[in-house]
Design an enzyme around this catalytic site. Structure first.
Site, short mmCIF file in Angstrom:
data_model
loop_
_atom_site.label_atom_id
_atom_site.label_comp_id
_atom_site.label_asym_id
_atom_site.label_seq_id
_atom_site.Cartn_x
_atom_site.Cartn_y
_atom_site.Cartn_z
N HIS A 49 -37.21 16.26 -68.68
CA HIS A 49 -37.11 17.27 -67.63
C HIS A 49 -36.85 18.64 -68.26
CE1 HIS A 49 -35.92 14.08 -64.56
NE2 HIS A 49 -35.52 13.51 -65.69
N TYR A 50 -37.02 19.69 -67.46
CA TYR A 50 -36.37 20.96 -67.76
C TYR A 50 -35.44 21.31 -66.60
CZ TYR A 50 -40.12 23.38 -65.05
OH TYR A 50 -41.02 23.80 -64.10
N THR A 51 -34.44 22.13 -66.89
CA THR A 51 -33.39 22.40 -65.90
C THR A 51 -33.75 23.52 -64.94
OG1 THR A 51 -32.29 24.00 -67.34
CG2 THR A 51 -31.62 21.68 -67.54
N GLU A 118 -32.49 16.19 -69.94
CA GLU A 118 -32.72 17.53 -69.41
C GLU A 118 -32.70 18.54 -70.55
OE1 GLU A 118 -33.30 18.76 -66.38
OE2 GLU A 118 -32.75 17.18 -64.95
N HIS A 165 -41.23 14.38 -65.95
CA HIS A 165 -40.79 14.26 -64.56
C HIS A 165 -41.99 14.43 -63.62
CE1 HIS A 165 -37.46 15.43 -61.45
NE2 HIS A 165 -37.99 14.25 -61.22
N ASP A 175 -42.02 19.81 -64.16
CA ASP A 175 -41.37 19.77 -65.47
C ASP A 175 -41.77 18.53 -66.29
OD1 ASP A 175 -39.81 18.58 -63.31
OD2 ASP A 175 -38.20 18.23 -64.76
#
Length: 276
Positions: A49-51, A118, A165, A175
């Protein structure tokens, strides 16, 4: 203590040693000497993921009651003893709420069978040129690599189960986006990637941007593992294709079915097999 009691104690100790695999608990014993063969790790999928926010906000969000992830990696991890520091927020033995409503290769409830990582990253911004994604810092990717390799090794996670994700929730998520270095990671043994020679074989001399039948591409994506439903709208179909392209053809992720995407999907299916 006389010799008789010493001898008895010695015999008891020998007995304990000989009872290998017997575990004493409070009020009961466990016999672990016969282990079932039909036992499999809970973890089968690794989700990246990225936040979409800075580190402090991301850490606060991921330690609140609404969402969580097993790991959080700063954009520029602090170094301690020559090693980057990574935050573990949830033990791997526990379920983290990072995947949400999701689907991959026939399975739902991906939270139950996955580990989530993440990455601190701003995500995308709307510009005159459309969505513009934020690059990932090399130091962050360098910290990610040994962590991911360790997880993959411990749980024997298949390459096709190291996913974005967006792969498992294409209608909701983008993401980690098209700037995430999937190809470079695959070269290090992390995740799936098609063989260029097989992509060329399936392309068979066509322009990779030549339009193809959307249904044909979606059929291949469904076989590979994406959530494709007969009743999907054109906009929903586009989201699935876009998620696939961001992962495997990041130079053009317009969601349009073309010969290049079709050839990549065919090469992936040949290399990794279809879902189920």
């Amino acid at each position: 203590m006389n010799r008789r009691w010493l001898l008895l104690l010695a015999l008891l100790l020998v007995g304990c040693v000989s009872e290998k695999g017997i575990i004493d608990k409070d009020g009961y014993q466990l016999d672990t000497r016969r282990q079932a063969q039909a036992a499999y790790p809970r973890v089968k999928v690794l989700v990246i993921h990225y936040t979409a926010d800075d580190f402090d906000v991301s850490l606060a969000t991921l330690t609140d009651k609404q969402v969580s992830s097993h790991y959080l990696i700063p954009a520029n991890p602090p170094m301690h003893g020559g090693k980057p520091r990574i935050w573990q927020l949830v033990p791997e033995t526990d379920l983290a709420w990072h995947a949400g409503v999701s689907f991959w290769r026939g399975a739902t409830r991906i939270n139950d069978t996955s580990i989530g990582i993440e990455l601190e990253n701003r995500g995308w911004q709307n510009t005159a040129q459309g969505k513009q994604f934020t690059p990932f810092a090399p130091a962050q990717i360098n910290a990610l690599i040994p962590l991911v390799k360790d997880i993959i090794k411990r749980y024997d996670i298949a390459p096709q189960n190291v996913v974005a994700h967006a792969d498992i929730a294409p209608q909701r998520k983008d993401d980690p986006g098209p700037l995430f270095p999937w190809r470079a990671l695959a070269a290090k043994g992390i995740g799936a990637w098609p063989d260029a020679s097989r992509v060329a074989f399936y392309l068979n001399g066509r322009s990779p941007y030549e339009a193809v039948d959307t249904a044909s591409l979606l059929d291949l994506l469904a076989r590979y593992g994406y959530d494709v439903k007969p009743q999907m709208t054109p906009a929903q179909q586009k989201r699935v294709i876009m998620a696939f392209q961001m992962h495997f053809r990041p130079e053009l992720w317009n969601g349009v079915a073309d010969a290049g995407s079709l050839a990549i999907a065919e090469a992936l299916l040949e290399k990794y097999g279809q879902a189920g």
